[in-house]
Structure formats: structure tokens, C-alpha cells
Design a protein around this motif. Structure first.
Motif, PDB file in Angstrom:
ATOM      1  N   ALA A   1      -9.157   9.771  -4.779  1.00 28.52           N
ATOM      2  CA  ALA A   1      -9.680   9.457  -3.448  1.00 28.52           C
ATOM      3  C   ALA A   1      -9.730   7.967  -3.124  1.00 28.52           C
ATOM      4  N   ASP A   2     -10.079   7.128  -4.069  1.00 28.64           N
ATOM      5  CA  ASP A   2     -10.278   5.714  -3.727  1.00 28.64           C
ATOM      6  C   ASP A   2      -9.000   4.876  -3.853  1.00 28.64           C
ATOM      7  N   ARG A   3      -7.850   5.509  -4.005  1.00 27.11           N
ATOM      8  CA  ARG A   3      -6.577   4.795  -4.095  1.00 27.11           C
ATOM      9  C   ARG A   3      -6.020   4.519  -2.698  1.00 27.11           C
ATOM     10  N   SER A   4      -5.270   3.451  -2.586  1.00 26.56           N
ATOM     11  CA  SER A   4      -4.645   3.127  -1.301  1.00 26.56           C
ATOM     12  C   SER A   4      -3.455   4.053  -1.060  1.00 26.56           C
ATOM     13  N   LEU A   5      -3.112   4.225   0.195  1.00 25.74           N
ATOM     14  CA  LEU A   5      -1.949   5.041   0.530  1.00 25.74           C
ATOM     15  C   LEU A   5      -0.661   4.354   0.087  1.00 25.74           C
ATOM     16  N   GLU A   6      -0.696   3.052  -0.033  1.00 28.85           N
ATOM     17  CA  GLU A   6       0.476   2.296  -0.459  1.00 28.85           C
ATOM     18  C   GLU A   6       0.724   2.435  -1.964  1.00 28.85           C
ATOM     19  N   GLN A   7      -0.332   2.618  -2.735  1.00 24.57           N
ATOM     20  CA  GLN A   7      -0.184   2.771  -4.189  1.00 24.57           C
ATOM     21  C   GLN A   7      -1.108   3.898  -4.674  1.00 24.57           C
ATOM     22  N   PRO A   8      -0.714   5.151  -4.387  1.00 27.15           N
ATOM     23  CA  PRO A   8      -1.577   6.274  -4.751  1.00 27.15           C
ATOM     24  C   PRO A   8      -1.582   6.605  -6.242  1.00 27.15           C
ATOM     25  N   PHE A   9      -0.531   6.153  -6.958  1.00 26.67           N
ATOM     26  CA  PHE A   9      -0.433   6.442  -8.384  1.00 26.67           C
ATOM     27  C   PHE A   9      -0.291   5.148  -9.167  1.00 26.67           C
TER      28      PHE A   9
END
Length: 167
Positions: A137-145
Motif C-alpha cells: 500500500a505505501d509504495r509509489s505507483l512509479e516504483q511499486p516493486f
């Protein structure tokens, strides 16, 4: 009586867990596509968003889908079936690989039984690799992994062994 097992789907792919950073670019692209479409899920009842992506062959086009819930629950559309239905409606019925991204604490979320059978329908006699990752949940959409995030590398024949299929 072992002849009765001839024709049953047998996994061609060994099920493993790998780090995201070690996966090839095509698998990363599939997982990123599934993660991106997950943001569009319509899940007001469960708040459980799922994204899925399938790479069609021979074109290598990626088709994505998210879950779409309904107040009556039975007509809810799962992400995997949404992605495959989009591909099929565009004329594609063969797939190189698939991905599923959802979030549950400390566990991978694999396709439900109905989706497993739906995916199996389009596998024919060829096992389809399926990659399953967790959306944090707290990851950015630009770097989800992150490179060390675990990804379950499995296949439809692993998820649905000895599956029903007309031969």
C-alpha cells in the motif's frame, strides 16, 4: 490403470519464489501492468483490489483487467477473467504468460478456482507461466516493486493440477 492419467495436465514449470529484481524484463512488464490496472479496480464492498495481465501470442500484446464488484456478489468479475475476456474479444486465444497482483499480509493471492479453470481453458496442452506478486500500500505507483520483493513463479498446471479439459 495408469493409462487413465494420460492426457492430464502435468506441470511443465517448477514452482518457485524469486526476487522481483531477478526476473526478466518481460515478466517485470507484466507485473507492472497488473499493478497499474489494479488501481482501477471497483471494489467498494471488499476493498480488495486485484489486477491481472496476460501476454497474448504471437503478438506479445498485454491485456489487463481488474476486479469489478457488484452488490449481489455473484455477478462480480475477477481481474483474471476480465483480462482474458478482453483479449479474446480482440481475437487472441493463446497466451505466453499471466500475472496477478493483489495485497494480503504475508501471503500471495492466487487466482480463485473459477479463474483457474478459465485460464486453463486457454492453455490447451501448453502450461502457462503465472507470476503472482503482492501490492504494498505505501509504495509509489512509479516504483511499486523493489528488487528484493518476492514473486511466486508458478503456472496454470501447478495451480490446477489434473484439471478438467476436453481433449
Amino acid at each position: 490403470m495408469t493409462h487413465l492419467l494420460i492426457g492430464f495436465s502435468q506441470p511443465e514449470i517448477k514452482e518457485t519464489v524469486a526476487n522481483f529484481g531477478t526476473l526478466d524484463a518481460t515478466v517485470k512488464e507484466l507485473l507492472l501492468s497488473a499493478h497499474a490496472v489494479r488501481q482501477r479496480a471497483y471494489a467498494p464492498y471488499s476493498n480488495f483490489k486485484v489486477g491481472s495481465a496476460f501476454r497474448a501470442t504471437p503478438s506479445n500484446i498485454i491485456f489487463t483487467g481488474c476486479n469489478v464488484e457488484n452488490a449481489a456478489f455473484t455477478p462480480t468479475a475477477c481481474a483474471e477473467r476480465t483480462a482474458l475476456t478482453k483479449a479474446i474479444s480482440e481475437g487472441y486465444q493463446q497466451f505466453l504468460s499471466g500475472a496477478v497482483v493483489a495485497y494480503a499480509p504475508d501471503v500471495f493471492t492466487s487466482p480463485c478456482g473459477v479463474c483457474r479453470q478459465f485460464i486453463r481453458e486457454f492453455a490447451g496442452s501448453t502450461d502457462i507461466p503465472i507470476f503472482i506478486a503482492r501490492a504494498i500500500a505505501d509504495r509509489s505507483l512509479e516504483q511499486p516493486f523493489l528488487d528484493d520483493d518476492p514473486v511466486l513463479c508458478t503456472s496454470i498446471f501447478n495451480l490446477l493440477p489434473n484439471s478438467f479439459h476436453t481433449y
